[in-house]
Write a protein that holds these residues in place. Structure first.
Motif, PDB file in Angstrom:
ATOM      1  N   MET A  74       0.798  -1.127   0.089  1.00  0.00           N
ATOM      2  CA  MET A  74       0.017  -0.011   0.013  1.00  0.00           C
ATOM      3  C   MET A  74       0.989   1.341  -0.112  1.00  0.00           C
ATOM      4  O   MET A  74       2.011   1.320   0.841  1.00  0.00           O
ATOM      5  N   ALA A  75       0.455   2.223  -0.809  1.00  0.00           N
ATOM      6  CA  ALA A  75       1.456   3.399  -0.698  1.00  0.00           C
ATOM      7  C   ALA A  75       1.097   4.182   0.468  1.00  0.00           C
ATOM      8  O   ALA A  75       0.220   4.268   1.264  1.00  0.00           O
ATOM      9  N   ASP A  76       2.035   5.010   0.588  1.00  0.00           N
ATOM     10  CA  ASP A  76       2.027   5.815   1.947  1.00  0.00           C
ATOM     11  C   ASP A  76       1.612   7.143   1.519  1.00  0.00           C
ATOM     12  O   ASP A  76       1.900   7.821   0.521  1.00  0.00           O
ATOM     13  N   PHE A  77       0.629   7.709   1.878  1.00  0.00           N
ATOM     14  CA  PHE A  77      -0.034   9.060   1.545  1.00  0.00           C
ATOM     15  C   PHE A  77       0.076  10.151   2.551  1.00  0.00           C
ATOM     16  O   PHE A  77       0.201   9.857   3.929  1.00  0.00           O
ATOM     17  N   ASP A  78       0.422  11.336   1.869  1.00  0.00           N
ATOM     18  CA  ASP A  78       0.365  12.605   2.965  1.00  0.00           C
ATOM     19  C   ASP A  78      -1.051  13.037   3.365  1.00  0.00           C
ATOM     20  O   ASP A  78      -1.149  13.401   4.381  1.00  0.00           O
ATOM     21  N   TYR A  79      -1.788  12.910   2.465  1.00  0.00           N
ATOM     22  CA  TYR A  79      -3.239  13.409   2.916  1.00  0.00           C
ATOM     23  C   TYR A  79      -4.117  12.512   2.043  1.00  0.00           C
ATOM     24  O   TYR A  79      -3.927  11.852   1.121  1.00  0.00           O
ATOM     25  N   ASP A  80      -5.571  12.704   2.496  1.00  0.00           N
ATOM     26  CA  ASP A  80      -6.618  11.957   2.024  1.00  0.00           C
ATOM     27  C   ASP A  80      -6.726  12.770   0.619  1.00  0.00           C
ATOM     28  O   ASP A  80      -7.115  11.997  -0.331  1.00  0.00           O
ATOM     29  N   LEU A  81      -7.009  14.095   0.808  1.00  0.00           N
ATOM     30  CA  LEU A  81      -7.555  14.777  -0.171  1.00  0.00           C
ATOM     31  C   LEU A  81      -6.539  16.055  -0.319  1.00  0.00           C
ATOM     32  O   LEU A  81      -6.304  16.704   0.810  1.00  0.00           O
ATOM     33  N   VAL A  82      -6.121  16.214  -1.669  1.00  0.00           N
ATOM     34  CA  VAL A  82      -5.550  17.569  -1.744  1.00  0.00           C
ATOM     35  C   VAL A  82      -6.505  18.506  -2.540  1.00  0.00           C
ATOM     36  O   VAL A  82      -7.040  17.958  -3.759  1.00  0.00           O
ATOM     37  N   ILE A  83      -6.610  19.934  -2.332  1.00  0.00           N
ATOM     38  CA  ILE A  83      -7.559  20.687  -2.955  1.00  0.00           C
ATOM     39  C   ILE A  83      -6.630  21.587  -3.612  1.00  0.00           C
ATOM     40  O   ILE A  83      -5.826  22.285  -2.810  1.00  0.00           O
TER      41      ILE A  83
ATOM     42  N   ALA B  65     -14.944  18.680   3.290  1.00  0.00           N
ATOM     43  CA  ALA B  65     -14.160  17.651   3.606  1.00  0.00           C
ATOM     44  C   ALA B  65     -13.674  17.595   5.237  1.00  0.00           C
ATOM     45  O   ALA B  65     -13.434  16.596   6.003  1.00  0.00           O
ATOM     46  N   ALA B  66     -13.366  19.026   5.685  1.00  0.00           N
ATOM     47  CA  ALA B  66     -12.979  19.091   7.109  1.00  0.00           C
ATOM     48  C   ALA B  66     -14.015  18.632   7.922  1.00  0.00           C
ATOM     49  O   ALA B  66     -13.732  18.003   9.140  1.00  0.00           O
ATOM     50  N   ARG B  67     -15.366  18.775   7.504  1.00  0.00           N
ATOM     51  CA  ARG B  67     -16.312  18.294   8.280  1.00  0.00           C
ATOM     52  C   ARG B  67     -16.611  16.916   8.412  1.00  0.00           C
ATOM     53  O   ARG B  67     -17.105  16.236   9.399  1.00  0.00           O
TER      54      ARG B  67
ATOM     55  N   ASN C 197      -8.406  13.765   6.203  1.00  0.00           N
ATOM     56  CA  ASN C 197      -7.016  14.460   6.179  1.00  0.00           C
ATOM     57  C   ASN C 197      -6.875  15.345   4.975  1.00  0.00           C
ATOM     58  O   ASN C 197      -6.388  14.736   3.927  1.00  0.00           O
ATOM     59  N   VAL C 198      -7.153  16.546   5.246  1.00  0.00           N
ATOM     60  CA  VAL C 198      -7.317  17.475   3.772  1.00  0.00           C
ATOM     61  C   VAL C 198      -6.035  18.628   3.957  1.00  0.00           C
ATOM     62  O   VAL C 198      -6.190  19.296   4.878  1.00  0.00           O
ATOM     63  N   LEU C 199      -5.708  18.980   2.721  1.00  0.00           N
ATOM     64  CA  LEU C 199      -4.774  20.171   2.445  1.00  0.00           C
ATOM     65  C   LEU C 199      -5.345  21.062   1.304  1.00  0.00           C
ATOM     66  O   LEU C 199      -5.639  20.189   0.341  1.00  0.00           O
ATOM     67  N   LEU C 200      -5.701  22.210   1.421  1.00  0.00           N
ATOM     68  CA  LEU C 200      -6.002  23.027   0.331  1.00  0.00           C
ATOM     69  C   LEU C 200      -4.683  23.973  -0.267  1.00  0.00           C
ATOM     70  O   LEU C 200      -4.011  24.674   0.783  1.00  0.00           O
ATOM     71  N   LEU C 201      -4.280  23.783  -1.399  1.00  0.00           N
ATOM     72  CA  LEU C 201      -3.185  24.698  -1.793  1.00  0.00           C
ATOM     73  C   LEU C 201      -3.662  25.899  -2.732  1.00  0.00           C
ATOM     74  O   LEU C 201      -4.528  25.694  -3.387  1.00  0.00           O
ATOM     75  N   GLU C 202      -2.915  26.953  -2.304  1.00  0.00           N
ATOM     76  CA  GLU C 202      -3.557  28.294  -3.011  1.00  0.00           C
ATOM     77  C   GLU C 202      -2.072  28.889  -3.369  1.00  0.00           C
ATOM     78  O   GLU C 202      -1.191  29.368  -2.636  1.00  0.00           O
TER      79      GLU C 202
ATOM     80  N   ALA D 164     -13.825  28.234   7.011  1.00  0.00           N
ATOM     81  CA  ALA D 164     -13.228  26.720   6.555  1.00  0.00           C
ATOM     82  C   ALA D 164     -12.124  26.512   7.559  1.00  0.00           C
ATOM     83  O   ALA D 164     -11.813  25.377   7.988  1.00  0.00           O
ATOM     84  N   GLU D 165     -11.175  27.404   7.958  1.00  0.00           N
ATOM     85  CA  GLU D 165     -10.214  27.363   8.883  1.00  0.00           C
ATOM     86  C   GLU D 165     -10.484  27.033  10.250  1.00  0.00           C
ATOM     87  O   GLU D 165      -9.934  26.250  11.056  1.00  0.00           O
ATOM     88  N   ALA D 166     -11.907  27.580  10.562  1.00  0.00           N
ATOM     89  CA  ALA D 166     -12.469  27.338  11.882  1.00  0.00           C
ATOM     90  C   ALA D 166     -12.900  25.856  11.967  1.00  0.00           C
ATOM     91  O   ALA D 166     -12.753  25.112  13.175  1.00  0.00           O
ATOM     92  N   LEU D 167     -13.352  25.346  10.946  1.00  0.00           N
ATOM     93  CA  LEU D 167     -13.500  23.742  11.056  1.00  0.00           C
ATOM     94  C   LEU D 167     -12.320  23.046  10.848  1.00  0.00           C
ATOM     95  O   LEU D 167     -12.402  21.640  10.921  1.00  0.00           O
ATOM     96  N   GLY D 168     -11.370  23.514  10.737  1.00  0.00           N
ATOM     97  CA  GLY D 168      -9.938  22.746  10.872  1.00  0.00           C
ATOM     98  C   GLY D 168      -9.179  22.435   9.416  1.00  0.00           C
ATOM     99  O   GLY D 168      -8.305  21.767   9.315  1.00  0.00           O
TER     100      GLY D 168
END
Ligand code: NAP
Length: 308
Positions: free
Chosen positions: A1-10, A24-26, A30-35, A72-76
């Protein structure tokens, strides 16, 4: 199985990406948003939004974006400022290549939005010296001056009206004799004494040395060419998808907007698209928000059902 950093990247923190992040946070993913720039997307340069439900008086684009980010940040939700360089989209592992590292995710949502199209009339040379794509940013520089606005869609007409708060005169140059913009926006433009419509006309260039002194135009019906004396030129002739990092990995329409199904899934399983970057019949904050919510739910189902 691969090693994942995140479930979901946005990818992308406009209304679509921030909404996907909220959902996703709710869902405790394990989610990261990139901007790559400032969270909010194109609405941060939109003066006033009056068609997003829940704000009867309207709200500035900047304030709406800020509220979405705070929620979004308040929800983690974790938001990182980082530019995506490219993607490696394997069936199981989705690799997001950043300048400094590569991130492995189970699923991806592309919500990278769109940017204003250029006309090729000197945008690069005169950007910041008279040519602009952003009335909210630059209109105050044209107080009591004359400006040309080009385009006939919602953006051109709405922003032309906004420009009249500062400029003494706005020429709205459109290539047809009918506007594409929503009727309510057209009514406001036609009722505004400071706006003069220049129909059936395209811009062919700009004149000026240090800044803009005039915009060269041509009537497409008569062939007549002339220069409109103006101190500034705002260009709003549509948008192009922000997909430089994609290569040719996903199916798109002829303009490069990503094709996705009703679940927002693209041609690669586990990769979803939401908001303006998607081939969609309507580009609004309300539709971007809906796309983001569906994409997050679909990503959650994809991970539950596919990744072991
Ligand atoms: P748009 O709807 O694609 O309109 C682009 C306009 O530019 C059209 O009138 C088009 O003319 C003209 N145009 C395109 N290429 C041109 C060229 N080469 N030379 C001269 N004129 C050219 O783009 P937009 O106004 O930026 O809007 C983008 C999306 O955001 C739309 O879905 C819009 O509804 C949405 N939006 C909504 C709001 C709102 O709801 N208040 C505000 C802003 C944006 P033709 O009409 O002849 O094709």
């Amino acid at each position: 199985m691969a090693d994942f950093d995140y479930d979901l990247v946005i990818i992308g923190a406009g209304p679509a990406g921030l909404t996907a992040g909220i959902y996703a946070a709710r869902a405790r993913m394990n989610v990261l948003l990139l901007e790559k720039a400032v969270p909010g997307g194109q609405i941060i340069v939109t003066d006033w939004i009056e068609n997003y439900p829940g704000f009867p008086e309207g709200i500035s684009g900047f304030d709406l974006a800020e509220k979405m980010k705070v929620q979004a940040e308040a929800l983690g939700l974790k938001i990182d400022t980082s530019e995506v360089i490219s993607l490696n989209l394997d069936k199981d592992v989705k690799e997001v290549v950043l300048r400094e590292k590569t991130i492995k995710a189970k699923s991806l949502i592309i919500a990278s939005g769109a940017s204003p199209k250029k006309l090729g009339i000197g945008e690069d040379k005169y950007m910041g010296k008279g040519i602009s794509f952003c009335a909210t940013c630059d209109a105050p520089f044209f107080k009591d001056k004359t400006v040309v606005a080009i385009g006939g869609g919602d953006t051109a007409v709405q922003e032309a009206v906004y420009l009249t708060k500062f400029a003494k005169k706005v020429y709205l140059v459109h290539r047809r004799d009918e506007l594409r913009a929503a009727k309510i926006l057209q009514e406001r433009a036609f009722a505004n004494d400071k706006i003069e419509m220049v129909w059936d006309t395209v811009a062919t260039g700009v004149d000026g040395f240090f800044g803009i002194e005039g915009v060269r135009v041509k009537n497409v019906k008569t062939g007549e060419e002339k220069t409109i004396k103006a101190d500034g030129c705002f260009i709003w002739v549509g948008i192009l998808p922000n997909t430089e990092f994609l290569g040719t990995k996903l199916d798109t329409d002829e303009y490069g907007f990503i094709l996705a199904d009703a679940r927002m899934e693209t041609s690669i399983p586990g990769v979803f698209a939401a908001g303006d970057v998607r081939n969609t019949p309507l580009r609004q904050v309300s539709t971007a928000v809906g796309d983001g919510a569906i994409a997050a739910l679909s990503a959650e189902h994809y991970i539950e059902n596919t990744i072991k």
